[in-house]
Each structure stands twice: as structure tokens, then as C-alpha cells.
Design a protein around this motif. Structure first.
Motif, PDB file in Angstrom:
ATOM      1  N   ALA A   3       0.835  -1.207   0.000  1.00 56.57           N
ATOM      2  CA  ALA A   3       0.000   0.000   0.000  1.00 56.57           C
ATOM      3  C   ALA A   3       0.868   1.255   0.000  1.00 56.57           C
ATOM      4  N   PHE A   4       1.949   1.235   0.739  1.00 58.01           N
ATOM      5  CA  PHE A   4       2.833   2.401   0.762  1.00 58.01           C
ATOM      6  C   PHE A   4       3.560   2.557  -0.569  1.00 58.01           C
ATOM      7  N   LEU A   5       3.888   1.449  -1.219  1.00 54.77           N
ATOM      8  CA  LEU A   5       4.473   1.517  -2.556  1.00 54.77           C
ATOM      9  C   LEU A   5       3.450   2.041  -3.561  1.00 54.77           C
ATOM     10  N   GLY A   6       2.198   1.658  -3.384  1.00 55.80           N
ATOM     11  CA  GLY A   6       1.139   2.150  -4.258  1.00 55.80           C
ATOM     12  C   GLY A   6       0.943   3.647  -4.126  1.00 55.80           C
ATOM     13  N   ALA A   7       1.128   4.149  -2.932  1.00 58.39           N
ATOM     14  CA  ALA A   7       1.013   5.595  -2.733  1.00 58.39           C
ATOM     15  C   ALA A   7       2.155   6.318  -3.440  1.00 58.39           C
ATOM     16  N   LYS A   8       3.346   5.746  -3.398  1.00 58.86           N
ATOM     17  CA  LYS A   8       4.484   6.357  -4.094  1.00 58.86           C
ATOM     18  C   LYS A   8       4.360   6.238  -5.602  1.00 58.86           C
ATOM     19  N   PRO A  12      -4.542   6.887  -6.202  1.00 56.66           N
ATOM     20  CA  PRO A  12      -5.544   7.963  -6.088  1.00 56.66           C
ATOM     21  C   PRO A  12      -5.280   8.858  -4.873  1.00 56.66           C
ATOM     22  N   ALA A  13      -5.495  10.129  -5.043  1.00 62.04           N
ATOM     23  CA  ALA A  13      -5.172  11.116  -4.010  1.00 62.04           C
ATOM     24  C   ALA A  13      -5.927  10.853  -2.700  1.00 62.04           C
ATOM     25  N   MET A  14      -7.184  10.473  -2.792  1.00 60.76           N
ATOM     26  CA  MET A  14      -7.955  10.224  -1.578  1.00 60.76           C
ATOM     27  C   MET A  14      -7.341   9.082  -0.761  1.00 60.76           C
ATOM     28  N   LEU A  15      -6.924   8.022  -1.436  1.00 62.22           N
ATOM     29  CA  LEU A  15      -6.328   6.893  -0.729  1.00 62.22           C
ATOM     30  C   LEU A  15      -4.952   7.241  -0.181  1.00 62.22           C
ATOM     31  N   ARG A  16      -4.194   8.056  -0.910  1.00 65.96           N
ATOM     32  CA  ARG A  16      -2.879   8.473  -0.399  1.00 65.96           C
ATOM     33  C   ARG A  16      -3.030   9.300   0.869  1.00 65.96           C
ATOM     34  N   ARG A  17      -4.044  10.160   0.910  1.00 65.06           N
ATOM     35  CA  ARG A  17      -4.281  10.952   2.119  1.00 65.06           C
ATOM     36  C   ARG A  17      -4.758  10.081   3.275  1.00 65.06           C
ATOM     37  N   ALA A  18      -5.595   9.111   2.986  1.00 62.96           N
ATOM     38  CA  ALA A  18      -6.112   8.226   4.034  1.00 62.96           C
ATOM     39  C   ALA A  18      -5.023   7.312   4.581  1.00 62.96           C
ATOM     40  N   LEU A  19      -3.987   7.084   3.813  1.00 64.87           N
ATOM     41  CA  LEU A  19      -2.898   6.207   4.246  1.00 64.87           C
ATOM     42  C   LEU A  19      -2.155   6.774   5.447  1.00 64.87           C
TER      43      LEU A  19
END
Length: 72
Positions: A3-8, A12-19
Motif C-alpha cells: 500500500a505504501f508503494l502504491g502511494a508512491k 488515487p489522491a484520496m487513498l494516499r491521504r487516508a494512508l
């Protein structure tokens, strides 16, 4: 970790913020609750699973982008 690699990788911006809520949530549950209870981490699934798929299935994103480009 996926999930952290997916954020990098530009998830999607919403999921990156929720992470950003995941580490405090996990830390709180290790302090307050019994960490062996998997059910406590179930509310994280809507954030962690899509971001993990963002890393695991990049060809699906590429195909979707190509089909959108062809439709334009």
C-alpha cells in the motif's frame, strides 16, 4: 508495504491521504487492544487493498489509459 508503494506509485489522491491514518491507527491498537485480533484492522481494508492492487496490477491501469486515449 504494498500500500505504501502504491502511494508512491501515484495511487488515487484520496487513498494516499487516508494512508496517513494507518500508522497511528495501528499504534493505537497495539497499545489499547489485543493486536492478535484481526477484526480490529478490518476498517483499514478499503484503503490498503486498492493501493496494494495499484502496485500488483499495473498492466490493468496501462490498458485502461490506452482505451481512454483511443476513445478520445
Amino acid at each position: 508495504m504494498l500500500a505504501f508503494l502504491g502511494a508512491k506509485a501515484g495511487g488515487p489522491a484520496m487513498l494516499r491521504r487516508a494512508l496517513w491514518l494507518v500508522p497511528p491507527y495501528v499504534a493505537l491498537h497495539y497499545v489499547v487492544a489485543r493486536a492478535g485480533e484481526v477484526r480490529l484492522f478490518l476498517p483499514l481494508a478499503p484503503v490498503l487493498i486498492p493501493l496494494s492492487w495499484w502496485v500488483l496490477f499495473p498492466e490493468a491501469r496501462r490498458r485502461e489509459a490506452e482505451s481512454r486515449g483511443a476513445a478520445s
